[in-house]
Every structure is written in structure tokens, then in C-alpha cells.
Motif scaffolding. Structure first.
Motif, PDB file in Angstrom:
ATOM      1  N   ALA A  94       0.827  -1.205   0.000  1.00 25.87           N
ATOM      2  CA  ALA A  94       0.000   0.000   0.000  1.00 25.87           C
ATOM      3  C   ALA A  94       0.862   1.255   0.000  1.00 25.87           C
ATOM      4  CB  ALA A  94      -0.931  -0.009   1.212  1.00 25.87           C
ATOM      5  N   ALA A  95       1.963   1.239   0.770  1.00 27.04           N
ATOM      6  CA  ALA A  95       2.853   2.399   0.813  1.00 27.04           C
ATOM      7  C   ALA A  95       3.510   2.631  -0.546  1.00 27.04           C
ATOM      8  CB  ALA A  95       3.916   2.204   1.890  1.00 27.04           C
ATOM      9  N   LEU A  96       3.949   1.570  -1.193  1.00 25.56           N
ATOM     10  CA  LEU A  96       4.553   1.688  -2.526  1.00 25.56           C
ATOM     11  C   LEU A  96       3.547   2.212  -3.540  1.00 25.56           C
ATOM     12  CD1 LEU A  96       6.627  -1.629  -2.583  1.00 25.56           C
ATOM     13  CD2 LEU A  96       7.567   0.698  -2.613  1.00 25.56           C
ATOM     14  N   ALA A  97       2.293   1.758  -3.423  1.00 22.91           N
ATOM     15  CA  ALA A  97       1.254   2.210  -4.344  1.00 22.91           C
ATOM     16  C   ALA A  97       1.011   3.709  -4.207  1.00 22.91           C
ATOM     17  CB  ALA A  97      -0.037   1.435  -4.102  1.00 22.91           C
ATOM     18  N   ASP A  98       1.016   4.223  -2.972  1.00 26.27           N
ATOM     19  CA  ASP A  98       0.824   5.658  -2.766  1.00 26.27           C
ATOM     20  C   ASP A  98       1.982   6.462  -3.352  1.00 26.27           C
ATOM     21  OD1 ASP A  98      -1.637   5.533  -1.618  1.00 26.27           O
ATOM     22  OD2 ASP A  98      -0.970   5.851   0.451  1.00 26.27           O
ATOM     23  N   VAL A  99       3.201   5.987  -3.157  1.00 21.89           N
ATOM     24  CA  VAL A  99       4.358   6.682  -3.721  1.00 21.89           C
ATOM     25  C   VAL A  99       4.284   6.676  -5.243  1.00 21.89           C
ATOM     26  CG1 VAL A  99       6.871   6.657  -3.957  1.00 21.89           C
ATOM     27  CG2 VAL A  99       5.834   6.243  -1.721  1.00 21.89           C
ATOM     28  N   ALA A 100       3.921   5.521  -5.817  1.00 22.29           N
ATOM     29  CA  ALA A 100       3.803   5.421  -7.273  1.00 22.29           C
ATOM     30  C   ALA A 100       2.716   6.348  -7.813  1.00 22.29           C
ATOM     31  CB  ALA A 100       3.510   3.980  -7.679  1.00 22.29           C
ATOM     32  N   ALA A 101       1.706   6.624  -6.984  1.00 19.45           N
ATOM     33  CA  ALA A 101       0.608   7.499  -7.388  1.00 19.45           C
ATOM     34  C   ALA A 101       0.950   8.978  -7.195  1.00 19.45           C
ATOM     35  CB  ALA A 101      -0.650   7.154  -6.591  1.00 19.45           C
ATOM     36  N   GLY A 102       2.168   9.254  -6.762  1.00 15.69           N
ATOM     37  CA  GLY A 102       2.603  10.632  -6.610  1.00 15.69           C
ATOM     38  C   GLY A 102       2.360  11.237  -5.256  1.00 15.69           C
ATOM     39  N   LYS A 103       1.967  10.423  -4.288  1.00 17.96           N
ATOM     40  CA  LYS A 103       1.734  10.942  -2.938  1.00 17.96           C
ATOM     41  C   LYS A 103       3.053  10.936  -2.182  1.00 17.96           C
ATOM     42  CE  LYS A 103      -3.009   9.199  -2.917  1.00 17.96           C
ATOM     43  NZ  LYS A 103      -3.986   8.296  -2.269  1.00 17.96           N
ATOM     44  N   ALA A 104       3.869  11.928  -2.468  1.00 21.10           N
ATOM     45  CA  ALA A 104       5.216  12.001  -1.882  1.00 21.10           C
ATOM     46  C   ALA A 104       5.554  13.456  -1.613  1.00 21.10           C
ATOM     47  CB  ALA A 104       6.236  11.360  -2.809  1.00 21.10           C
ATOM     48  N   GLY A 105       4.877  14.029  -0.631  1.00 22.67           N
ATOM     49  CA  GLY A 105       5.072  15.443  -0.312  1.00 22.67           C
ATOM     50  C   GLY A 105       6.372  15.717   0.407  1.00 22.67           C
ATOM     51  N   ALA A 106       6.547  16.981   0.759  1.00 24.36           N
ATOM     52  CA  ALA A 106       7.786  17.426   1.404  1.00 24.36           C
ATOM     53  C   ALA A 106       7.907  16.864   2.818  1.00 24.36           C
ATOM     54  CB  ALA A 106       7.814  18.950   1.447  1.00 24.36           C
ATOM     55  N   VAL A 107       9.146  16.705   3.261  1.00 26.68           N
ATOM     56  CA  VAL A 107       9.416  16.286   4.636  1.00 26.68           C
ATOM     57  C   VAL A 107       8.982  17.416   5.569  1.00 26.68           C
ATOM     58  CG1 VAL A 107      11.217  15.670   6.293  1.00 26.68           C
ATOM     59  CG2 VAL A 107      11.365  14.867   3.920  1.00 26.68           C
ATOM     60  N   PRO A 108       8.219  17.098   6.615  1.00 27.16           N
ATOM     61  CA  PRO A 108       7.823  18.140   7.573  1.00 27.16           C
ATOM     62  C   PRO A 108       9.049  18.867   8.116  1.00 27.16           C
ATOM     63  CG  PRO A 108       6.570  16.139   7.964  1.00 27.16           C
ATOM     64  CD  PRO A 108       7.619  15.789   6.949  1.00 27.16           C
ATOM     65  N   PRO A 109       8.993  20.197   8.270  1.00 23.41           N
ATOM     66  CA  PRO A 109      10.175  20.964   8.707  1.00 23.41           C
ATOM     67  C   PRO A 109      10.816  20.441   9.981  1.00 23.41           C
ATOM     68  CG  PRO A 109       8.456  22.444   7.944  1.00 23.41           C
ATOM     69  CD  PRO A 109       7.847  21.064   7.965  1.00 23.41           C
ATOM     70  N   ALA A 110      10.025  20.009  10.946  1.00 30.50           N
ATOM     71  CA  ALA A 110      10.591  19.546  12.218  1.00 30.50           C
ATOM     72  C   ALA A 110      11.457  18.303  12.054  1.00 30.50           C
ATOM     73  CB  ALA A 110       9.475  19.264  13.218  1.00 30.50           C
ATOM     74  N   LEU A 111      11.211  17.536  10.991  1.00 31.09           N
ATOM     75  CA  LEU A 111      11.955  16.289  10.784  1.00 31.09           C
ATOM     76  C   LEU A 111      13.190  16.468   9.897  1.00 31.09           C
ATOM     77  CD1 LEU A 111       9.103  13.666  10.194  1.00 31.09           C
ATOM     78  CD2 LEU A 111      10.016  14.568  12.345  1.00 31.09           C
ATOM     79  N   ARG A 112      13.354  17.631   9.309  1.00 33.95           N
ATOM     80  CA  ARG A 112      14.472  17.833   8.399  1.00 33.95           C
ATOM     81  C   ARG A 112      15.801  17.918   9.142  1.00 33.95           C
ATOM     82  NH1 ARG A 112      11.545  22.411   4.516  1.00 33.95           N
ATOM     83  NH2 ARG A 112       9.746  21.082   3.974  1.00 33.95           N
ATOM     84  N   ASP A 113      16.863  17.555   8.436  1.00 35.09           N
ATOM     85  CA  ASP A 113      18.209  17.561   9.031  1.00 35.09           C
ATOM     86  C   ASP A 113      18.612  18.982   9.406  1.00 35.09           C
ATOM     87  OD1 ASP A 113      20.773  17.015   9.812  1.00 35.09           O
ATOM     88  OD2 ASP A 113      21.529  16.639   7.786  1.00 35.09           O
ATOM     89  N   ALA A 114      18.971  19.160  10.651  1.00 34.36           N
ATOM     90  CA  ALA A 114      19.357  20.486  11.129  1.00 34.36           C
ATOM     91  C   ALA A 114      20.822  20.555  11.524  1.00 34.36           C
ATOM     92  CB  ALA A 114      18.482  20.869  12.317  1.00 34.36           C
ATOM     93  N   HIS A 115      21.626  19.615  11.056  1.00 29.83           N
ATOM     94  CA  HIS A 115      23.014  19.543  11.512  1.00 29.83           C
ATOM     95  C   HIS A 115      23.990  20.314  10.622  1.00 29.83           C
ATOM     96  CE1 HIS A 115      21.278  16.097  13.703  1.00 29.83           C
ATOM     97  NE2 HIS A 115      22.214  16.358  14.589  1.00 29.83           N
ATOM     98  N   TYR A 116      23.604  20.640   9.400  1.00 29.64           N
ATOM     99  CA  TYR A 116      24.558  21.312   8.534  1.00 29.64           C
ATOM    100  C   TYR A 116      24.418  22.830   8.682  1.00 29.64           C
ATOM    101  CZ  TYR A 116      20.556  21.834   5.334  1.00 29.64           C
ATOM    102  OH  TYR A 116      19.332  22.140   4.776  1.00 29.64           O
ATOM    103  N   PRO A 117      25.461  23.594   8.393  1.00 28.80           N
ATOM    104  CA  PRO A 117      25.420  25.058   8.548  1.00 28.80           C
ATOM    105  C   PRO A 117      24.281  25.687   7.747  1.00 28.80           C
ATOM    106  CG  PRO A 117      27.670  24.311   8.179  1.00 28.80           C
ATOM    107  CD  PRO A 117      26.776  23.125   7.937  1.00 28.80           C
ATOM    108  N   GLY A 118      23.559  26.557   8.370  1.00 28.26           N
ATOM    109  CA  GLY A 118      22.483  27.256   7.700  1.00 28.26           C
ATOM    110  C   GLY A 118      21.146  26.562   7.769  1.00 28.26           C
ATOM    111  N   ALA A 119      21.112  25.302   8.246  1.00 22.05           N
ATOM    112  CA  ALA A 119      19.869  24.538   8.271  1.00 22.05           C
ATOM    113  C   ALA A 119      18.853  25.161   9.223  1.00 22.05           C
ATOM    114  CB  ALA A 119      20.148  23.094   8.668  1.00 22.05           C
ATOM    115  N   LYS A 120      19.325  25.569  10.374  1.00 23.02           N
ATOM    116  CA  LYS A 120      18.395  26.135  11.355  1.00 23.02           C
ATOM    117  C   LYS A 120      17.806  27.450  10.874  1.00 23.02           C
ATOM    118  CE  LYS A 120      20.240  23.822  15.438  1.00 23.02           C
ATOM    119  NZ  LYS A 120      20.805  23.975  16.813  1.00 23.02           N
TER     120      LYS A 120
END
Length: 233
Positions: free
Chosen positions: A148-174
Motif C-alpha cells: 500500500a505504501a509503494l502504491a501511494d508513492v507510485a501514485a505521486g503521494k510524496a510530499g515534502a518532509v515536515p520541517p521539524a523532521l528535516r536535518d538540522a546539523h549542517y550550517p544554515g539549516a536552522k
């Protein structure tokens, strides 16, 4: 033969010619010669696929005795034990899954053991894994969940990563807001916090539906509570 009864040269030539002709041996004669029933198994034909299909379906149906029979058929016919081991590893996740999480380590151990010791001793390990998998509680919930998860991705349901979950370790990320508002689950006494993990398009989408069989029963009993806590409900 000549008049004296001695063999003539032509007789010897005829006997030699007869000895060069191929002699057909039927199945019954061959079985009697080796004192073992012949196994009707064509590694490149229908019998190969029919037997492995019967093997898998017997384990799925929890008929351990039938599964051991088909295993014996394949071993006797000279099937590659690595092929059998690979099917066991697939089966452990596809048909047992979280109903018995120890099934996959057993299947993987069997595959590794075959690589280490081969046959004939390896047939014991294959039988060990077959008995475990055939008698284990069954669940295909993992299989349907990833499907089911693969089917959703194949159907284009692949939005942006929520901001709180994004990598904040590189310079400028915060400065971009990455990681802002992230809640660390280990800091909560319950170990579960309300937080959005999927992209916006998939909030509230359930993929995994555990059965009430085997080790999946307690998972099913607590999953609704976990989802409610994570989703702030």
C-alpha cells in the motif's frame, strides 16, 4: 560359423556391431538398479515450479508434514539448497511477518548455514527452518502494508518532509527552519509524543493492519493507542 563349428570373422564383426547399439532402460529397471524410487522433478521445467509452489503453499497452510515431504523431494532431486533457503527467507517476511518475529532470523540462519556447510548436513538446517515456518502463526500484514505504501508513492503521494523532521546539523539549516519544533520522544515519560511524521498528503493514512495472531496480537492491541498519541488524538 564354418563347417567345423568355429566362429567366422563375420560373426565376430556382427557381435561387435550389436554391442555398440544403445540399450534403452526404462524407469522401473532404473529404480530397481539403484534401489530408490525416481523423483519426477525437472529443475528447468514445470515440475520444478509445481513442487516449489506446493512447498510454499504447504508452509503457508501450516501443514508441516506436507512441507517436509516437498523439501525431501527437492533435496532428493538435487535442487540447489541455496534456492530453497532463499525461498524460506522470503516466506518468513511475506507469510509469517510480525506474527512471529523470530521466523526471519531462523530463515536467515538457515541460508547462512547452507553457505557454510552445504549438503548433506545442511538438510537438517533446512528442515529446522521449514518446521519453524510451517508451524508459526501466519500474517501477511507486513506484505500488504509495504504494498500500500509503494502504491501511494507510485501514485505521486510524496510530499515534502515536515520541517521539524528535516536535518538540522549542517550550517544554515536552522536558519531555514529545519528541525524547528522537533520533539524528542525519549524525553517524554511515555516515549511517544504528538508530532507529524508523514508528509501533509498522507496524514492519518494507515498502512499496517496487524492481525490478532501470534506476536502480532499485542501489537494490534497497543497500535491504536500509539497512533492516537502520535496524532494528538
Amino acid at each position: 560359423m564354418d563347417a567345423t563349428g568355429a566362429p567366422e570373422a563375420g560373426d565376430a564383426d556382427a557381435a561387435d556391431a550389436a554391442g555398440d547399439e544403445p540399450v534403452e532402460i526404462d524407469l522401473v529397471t532404473a529404480e530397481a538398479a539403484v534401489d530408490k524410487a525416481a523423483v519426477r522433478y525437472d529443475r528447468d521445467g514445470d515440475a520444478h515450479y509445481d513442487v516449489i509452489s506446493a512447498f510454499i503453499k504447504s508452509m503457508r497452510g501450516s501443514d508441516v508434514d506436507a512441507a517436509l515431504h516437498w523439501l525431501a523431494r527437492m533435496l532428493t532431486a538435487g535442487e540447489d539448497p541455496r534456492f530453497i533457503a532463499r525461498r524460506l527467507v522470503i516466506f518468513a517476511s511475506e507469510d509469517v511477518g510480525m506474527a512471529d518475529p523470530t521466523a526471519l532470523p531462523t530463515a536467515v540462519a538457515a541460508a547462512q548455514t547452507i553457505q557454510l556447510i552445504g549438503l548433506p548436513e545442511g538438510q537438517l538446517t533446512l528442515a529446522h527452518a521449514v518446521v519453524h515456518l510451517a508451524t508459526a502463526p501466519k500474517s501477511n500484514a507486513v506484505t500488504t502494508a509495504i504494498g500500500a505504501a509503494l502504491a501511494d508513492v507510485a501514485a505521486g503521494k510524496a510530499g515534502a518532509v515536515p520541517p521539524a523532521l528535516r536535518d538540522a546539523h549542517y550550517p544554515g539549516a536552522k536558519a531555514l527552519g529545519h528541525g524547528k519544533g522537533y520533539r524528542y520522544p525519549h524525553d517524554d515519560p511515555a516515549g511517544v509524543v504528538a508530532q507529524q511524521y508523514p508528509p501533509d498528503e498522507l496524514v492519518g493514512r494507515d498502512y499496517y493492519h496487524p492481525t490478532r495472531r501470534g506476536a502480532e496480537r499485542p501489537i494490534a492491541e497497543r497500535l491504536d493507542r500509539i497512533r492516537a498519541a502520535v496524532r494528538g488524538q
